[in-house]
Design an enzyme around this catalytic site. Structure first.
Site, PDB file in Angstrom:
ATOM      1  NE  ARG A 104      34.918 -24.759   9.101  1.00  0.00           N
ATOM      2  CZ  ARG A 104      34.073 -23.951   8.612  1.00  0.00           C
ATOM      3  NH1 ARG A 104      33.220 -24.675   7.726  1.00  0.00           N
ATOM      4  NH2 ARG A 104      33.702 -22.766   8.562  1.00  0.00           N
ATOM      5  CB  THR A 108      42.673 -27.743   4.646  1.00  0.00           C
ATOM      6  OG1 THR A 108      42.378 -28.079   5.968  1.00  0.00           O
ATOM      7  CG2 THR A 108      44.159 -27.632   4.443  1.00  0.00           C
ATOM      8  CG  ASP A 200      33.618 -19.592  15.366  1.00  0.00           C
ATOM      9  OD1 ASP A 200      33.476 -20.181  16.576  1.00  0.00           O
ATOM     10  OD2 ASP A 200      34.450 -19.823  14.698  1.00  0.00           O
ATOM     11  CG  ASP A 203      35.591 -17.754  18.284  1.00  0.00           C
ATOM     12  OD1 ASP A 203      36.404 -18.546  18.969  1.00  0.00           O
ATOM     13  OD2 ASP A 203      35.896 -17.287  17.121  1.00  0.00           O
TER      14      ASP A 203
HETATM   15  C1  PRP Z   1      32.787 -25.535  14.286  1.00  0.00           C
HETATM   16  C2  PRP Z   1      31.732 -26.238  14.612  1.00  0.00           C
HETATM   17  C3  PRP Z   1      31.682 -27.507  13.856  1.00  0.00           C
HETATM   18  C4  PRP Z   1      32.652 -27.456  12.714  1.00  0.00           C
HETATM   19  C5  PRP Z   1      31.319 -27.212  11.741  1.00  0.00           C
HETATM   20  O1  PRP Z   1      33.799 -26.083  15.151  1.00  0.00           O
HETATM   21  O2  PRP Z   1      31.445 -26.411  16.060  1.00  0.00           O
HETATM   22  O3  PRP Z   1      32.496 -28.522  14.970  1.00  0.00           O
HETATM   23  O4  PRP Z   1      32.995 -26.139  12.962  1.00  0.00           O
HETATM   24  O5  PRP Z   1      32.073 -27.214  10.290  1.00  0.00           O
HETATM   25  P1  PRP Z   1      32.241 -28.223   9.396  1.00  0.00           P
HETATM   26  O6  PRP Z   1      30.842 -29.033   8.969  1.00  0.00           O
HETATM   27  O7  PRP Z   1      32.530 -27.364   7.977  1.00  0.00           O
HETATM   28  O8  PRP Z   1      33.277 -29.119   9.724  1.00  0.00           O
HETATM   29  P2  PRP Z   1      35.060 -25.111  15.018  1.00  0.00           P
HETATM   30  O9  PRP Z   1      36.271 -26.009  13.998  1.00  0.00           O
HETATM   31  O10 PRP Z   1      35.124 -23.877  14.637  1.00  0.00           O
HETATM   32  O11 PRP Z   1      35.897 -25.633  16.386  1.00  0.00           O
HETATM   33  P3  PRP Z   1      35.535 -25.200  17.675  1.00  0.00           P
HETATM   34  O12 PRP Z   1      34.108 -25.880  18.044  1.00  0.00           O
HETATM   35  O13 PRP Z   1      36.476 -25.704  18.842  1.00  0.00           O
HETATM   36  O14 PRP Z   1      35.173 -23.597  17.836  1.00  0.00           O
HETATM   37  N1  URA Z   2      31.346 -23.262  12.502  1.00  0.00           N
HETATM   38  C1  URA Z   2      30.838 -22.362  12.901  1.00  0.00           C
HETATM   39  O1  URA Z   2      30.968 -22.146  14.363  1.00  0.00           O
HETATM   40  N2  URA Z   2      29.946 -21.486  12.270  1.00  0.00           N
HETATM   41  C2  URA Z   2      29.755 -21.779  11.037  1.00  0.00           C
HETATM   42  O2  URA Z   2      28.870 -20.932  10.528  1.00  0.00           O
HETATM   43  C3  URA Z   2      30.498 -22.611  10.078  1.00  0.00           C
HETATM   44  C4  URA Z   2      31.212 -23.596  11.143  1.00  0.00           C
END
Ligand code: PRP
Ligand code: URA
Length: 209
Positions: A104, A108, A200, A203
């Protein structure tokens, strides 16, 4: 919403609370995500179809039941969805695993695609999409859109936490998708993080930041 089921097994709720706790470190967080995923897999497979078979025990002939229906494919959304794969596979060991790489964009909030690899027979399989977090819904909606483009017809989504905003969006864009979650939280904050949430997920799983 009829298309959402909260899995409120006491063990799932207990472990989810430990996951939410900010003092839970990476090693424990990873183990808890795996354990919750295993419990969720057990819950979502309750209604799997069975077929009757005849077998012979060492004593006599008898009827028994074996799992019928479509084979499964797990599809984690990278990265955080990876944390759910092993737990799910411990209940569904024959499932094939496809991967969709999306992150994400923090400005944006739109999902950015960077990788995908699916099993060849995806259209013949029931697909379970895995991602711990459903926040705005952008990532899972994009993943489901891609899966439909590759011919997947039967798709479920399993997450640990869902925000009402994301559920609404998912229901609007893909109304037929059943969502299984351990909890529906209150809302998104100004950075579109889930409140109260668990922070997160990627992370915390991988020890990055
Ligand atoms: C997080 C999570 C989802 C997304 C959710 O991933 O694991 O994939 O955000 O948010 P949304 O419903 O608003 O799209 P992130 O983009 O942080 O990537 P990562 O899994 O690589 O940490
Ligand atoms: N992605 C995450 O990992 N945590 C949140 O709360 C939202 C998006």
């Amino acid at each position: 919403m009829e298309s959402v089921q909260t899995l409120d097994h006491p063990l799932i709720q207990h472990k989810l609370t430990l996951l939410r706790d900010r003092t839970t470190g990476t090693k424990e967080f990873r183990m808890l995500v795996e354990e919750v995923s295993m419990l969720m897999a057990y819950e979502i497979t309750r209604l799997m179809p069975l077929r009757e078979v005849e077998i012979e025990t060492p004593i006599t002939k008898t009827k028994g039941y074996l799992i019928a229906g479509k084979k499964m494919s797990l599809v984690p959304i990278l990265r955080a969805g990876l944390g759910m794969v092993d737990g799910m596979l411990s209940i569904l060991p024959a499932a094939k695993v496809g991967h969709i790489g999306l992150y994400r964009d923090p400005k944006t909030l739109k999902p950015v695609e960077y990788y995908s690899k699916m099993p060849q027979d995806l259209p013949e399989r029931e697909v379970i999409v895995l991602d711990p977090m459903l926040a705005t819904g952008g990532s899972v909606c994009q993943a489901i859109h891609m899966l439909k483009g590759w011919g997947a017809e039967q798709i479920k989504f399993v997450c640990l936490l869902a925000a009402p905003e994301g559920l609404e969006r998912l229901h609007k864009e893909h109304p037929e998708i059943m969502v299984y979650t351990a909890a529906i939280d209150e809302r998104l904050n100004e950075k579109s993080y889930i409140v109260p949430g668990l922070g997160d997920a990627g992370d915390r799983l991988f020890g990055t930041k």
